[in-house]
Scaffold this active site. Sequence first.
Site, PDB file in Angstrom:
ATOM      1  N   ARG A 177      17.507  -2.696 -12.156  1.00 32.05           N
ATOM      2  CA  ARG A 177      17.438  -2.851 -10.692  1.00 32.05           C
ATOM      3  C   ARG A 177      18.808  -3.001 -10.059  1.00 32.05           C
ATOM      4  NH1 ARG A 177      12.026  -3.344  -8.322  1.00 32.05           N
ATOM      5  NH2 ARG A 177      10.655  -3.232 -10.109  1.00 32.05           N
TER       6      ARG A 177
ATOM      7  N   TYR B 144      13.334 -12.954 -14.192  1.00 32.31           N
ATOM      8  CA  TYR B 144      13.189 -11.605 -13.627  1.00 32.31           C
ATOM      9  C   TYR B 144      12.753 -11.668 -12.149  1.00 32.31           C
ATOM     10  CZ  TYR B 144      11.376  -7.178 -12.264  1.00 32.31           C
ATOM     11  OH  TYR B 144      11.165  -6.041 -11.544  1.00 32.31           O
TER      12      TYR B 144
ATOM     13  N   LYS C 280       7.463 -11.339  -4.240  1.00 32.09           N
ATOM     14  CA  LYS C 280       6.049 -11.072  -4.531  1.00 32.09           C
ATOM     15  C   LYS C 280       5.188 -12.327  -4.361  1.00 32.09           C
ATOM     16  CE  LYS C 280       7.065  -6.889  -5.659  1.00 32.09           C
ATOM     17  NZ  LYS C 280       6.708  -5.787  -4.760  1.00 32.09           N
TER      18      LYS C 280
ATOM     19  N   CYS D  21       6.967   3.792  -7.533  1.00 33.67           N
ATOM     20  CA  CYS D  21       6.392   5.106  -7.190  1.00 33.67           C
ATOM     21  C   CYS D  21       7.131   5.729  -6.005  1.00 33.67           C
ATOM     22  CB  CYS D  21       4.910   4.979  -6.867  1.00 33.67           C
ATOM     23  SG  CYS D  21       3.886   4.714  -8.307  1.00 33.67           S
TER      24      CYS D  21
ATOM     25  N   HIS E  77       2.005  -4.488   0.587  1.00 26.28           N
ATOM     26  CA  HIS E  77       3.006  -3.906  -0.319  1.00 26.28           C
ATOM     27  C   HIS E  77       3.375  -2.527   0.227  1.00 26.28           C
ATOM     28  CE1 HIS E  77       4.081  -2.776  -4.769  1.00 26.28           C
ATOM     29  NE2 HIS E  77       5.113  -3.282  -4.144  1.00 26.28           N
TER      30      HIS E  77
ATOM     31  N   SER F 294       4.183  -0.133  -7.457  1.00 22.13           N
ATOM     32  CA  SER F 294       5.566  -0.380  -7.867  1.00 22.13           C
ATOM     33  C   SER F 294       6.142   0.850  -8.559  1.00 22.13           C
ATOM     34  CB  SER F 294       5.606  -1.550  -8.848  1.00 22.13           C
ATOM     35  OG  SER F 294       4.934  -2.642  -8.293  1.00 22.13           O
TER      36      SER F 294
ATOM     37  N   ASP G 115       9.621  -2.371   0.694  1.00 20.58           N
ATOM     38  CA  ASP G 115       8.668  -2.937  -0.269  1.00 20.58           C
ATOM     39  C   ASP G 115       7.541  -3.751   0.358  1.00 20.58           C
ATOM     40  OD1 ASP G 115       7.916  -3.271  -3.010  1.00 20.58           O
ATOM     41  OD2 ASP G 115       8.675  -5.327  -2.948  1.00 20.58           O
TER      42      ASP G 115
ATOM     43  N   ARG H 113       7.783  -7.849 -14.256  1.00 20.31           N
ATOM     44  CA  ARG H 113       6.745  -8.796 -13.876  1.00 20.31           C
ATOM     45  C   ARG H 113       5.751  -8.959 -15.025  1.00 20.31           C
ATOM     46  NH1 ARG H 113       3.640  -6.740 -10.883  1.00 20.31           N
ATOM     47  NH2 ARG H 113       4.579  -4.746 -10.343  1.00 20.31           N
TER      48      ARG H 113
HETATM   49  C1  OXD Z   1       7.573  -4.345  -7.707  1.00 17.12           C
HETATM   50  C2  OXD Z   1       8.867  -4.552  -7.042  1.00 17.12           C
HETATM   51  O1  OXD Z   1       7.447  -4.644  -8.912  1.00 17.12           O
HETATM   52  O2  OXD Z   1       8.956  -4.230  -5.848  1.00 17.12           O
HETATM   53  O3  OXD Z   1       6.641  -3.881  -7.035  1.00 17.12           O
HETATM   54  O4  OXD Z   1       9.808  -5.081  -7.656  1.00 17.12           O
HETATM   55 MN    MN Z   2       7.087  -3.674  -4.978  1.00 17.70          MN
END
Ligand code: OXD
Ligand code: MN
Length: 594
Positions: free
Chosen positions: A379, A210, A219, A263, A239, A261, A290, A82
């Site tokens: 990913r 991306y 998002k 974590c 989130h 993100s 998420d 991002r």
């Molecule tokens: C983030 C994702 O960047 O979930 O938070 O991809």
């Molecule tokens: Mn996320």
Amino acid sequence: MNAVTPLQPNFDTPTRLEALNDWVARTAALTRPDRIHWCDGSDAENAALLARMQADGTLLPLDGEAYPNCWLHRSDPSDVARVEHLTFVCTRERDDAGPNNHWMAPGDAHAKMDALFDGCMRGRTMYVVPYCMGPIDSPLARCGVEITDSPYVVANMRIMTRMGAAALARIEREGTFVRGLHSTGELDPDRRFIMHFPEELSIQSYGSGYGGNALLGKKCHALRIASWQARQEGWLAEHMLIVGIESPQGETHYIAAAFPSACGKTNLAMLIPPQGYREAGWKVWTVGDDICWMRPGADGRLYAINPEAGFFGVAPGTSAQSNPNALASIRHDTIFTNVAVTADNRPWWEGLGEGEPATDWQGRPYDPANGPAAHPNSRFTVSAKQCPSYSPEAENPAGVPISAIVFGGRRASLVPLVFEARDWTHGVLVGAVMGSETTAAATGAVGVMRPDPMAMKPFCGYHYGDYFAHWLSFDQPGAKLPKVFHVNWFRKGDDGKFLWPGYGENMRVLEWILARVQGTAAATQTEIGALPSAGALNLDGLSLSAEAKQALFAIDRTQWAEEFGRIGEYLQTLGDRLPEKLEQTRAEIARSLG
Ligand code: OXD
Ligand code: MN
């Protein structure tokens, strides 16, 4: 190898919704695609798209024996995460976007984006992608349409959302939808912008393929635009993962948990309890990893849905130890992006714990001198239905009732393993003052501490002060709000190693949290919140050092007093939109810490 079936060109307008036809026609007039394809989400359409991407090298097939129907996509090396510095919220009033967002006046943003989109789809197909965020028949779900020139985006949107004919039917019934326009453009970082127009319920994204920048349902819609809509309509777009914990008595409680993100949200959402817990009859059910949309139900509780239909998970670190459910999910029908591959053409990443990389994420023979084999933000995109722990309740249109909300950041020091907020207002403060170290999910330096209230710093579509006020407003007579907790799996000892084993062992913390919800676990009040009383959190069978046991539950009042000073300074940056109640609560705690 699949035969390359051309997509049926369909210039006809397959919808009777004039607003959608007009928008598609206007967008085509601006972007000048060679073809327009309205996506129906069918298997045949998907097969044709995958075959085309295989033919032009966008997707590379992986070992079909071990990973049937799995694909590798290598993105442009400049387009791997991002781009928060290029992401804007374009409200009429600058202040409505708040100091937490980059802002551009809507007129200026439109002029900039129109210039970029002008003719950008020449030679390309324009895909019209109707999608629904949430179970298709849920009153909590919301729809959108993404127009994109990227077949990779279409294939990912098909996994991540309820995409196609059923979504279009709902859009036609409702007449409203979020408009998202996306083009990969030239993938030039200097011509890359992700613009949000909450007042117009629209998104424009140019120059990136991306996930977080290009899969606009995620998002951009489900957090930035939805958080704005949620404030107007009395709900929350967060989130957060959603996980169900079933006790040996067969009772399931749902927890929503916000972590920044990369974590460990996916790992926690798919947790496998330690053996002793499994034997006793504990089970964990994944609802989402998420994003969580929740709203008060008639009984005063908050009911949540996962607006997504798939997982766009971080690959590195995913292993048989950290997340066996994720590993089981991604053995077929999965798109991998920017992972490495082994000599036998299987996906590979750092922390997988088996195999060796032969080729790195950029397609070069693996050489450690070039850095990690897989990109740190590589990913997998996979349907939630492939997850062994996927909860049948995730498809319940009414959502699941939330018993506890958990906030957590990546904090190497200071913050104990778990504590409980005194009440809702204190809980909102606990979320509001979250800090965490930055990760590879966004471009920029990694490991830098920054305020990340409620893990929404990159995603809150409006002023943080208004957002906290909105959270506080749920405390109404008759509301049966979840209890609020804070956890920190990432505290380190003097040797720099993590003190807490994490992963499946986090079940122990969840057990204490649920026992608190039910009023059956002991806690000791401190200035910052209630911590587990000695013996109340099950540590049996863990080989924790005495130092770890002490540090995980320690409160250093001097350091916390300093932290509350810093928190005060941060909250001041939100200006006069910061709810007074929040600052009062902070000041009371700061005073009590001396
Ligand atoms: C983030 C994702 O960047 O979930 O938070 O991809
Ligand atoms: Mn996320």
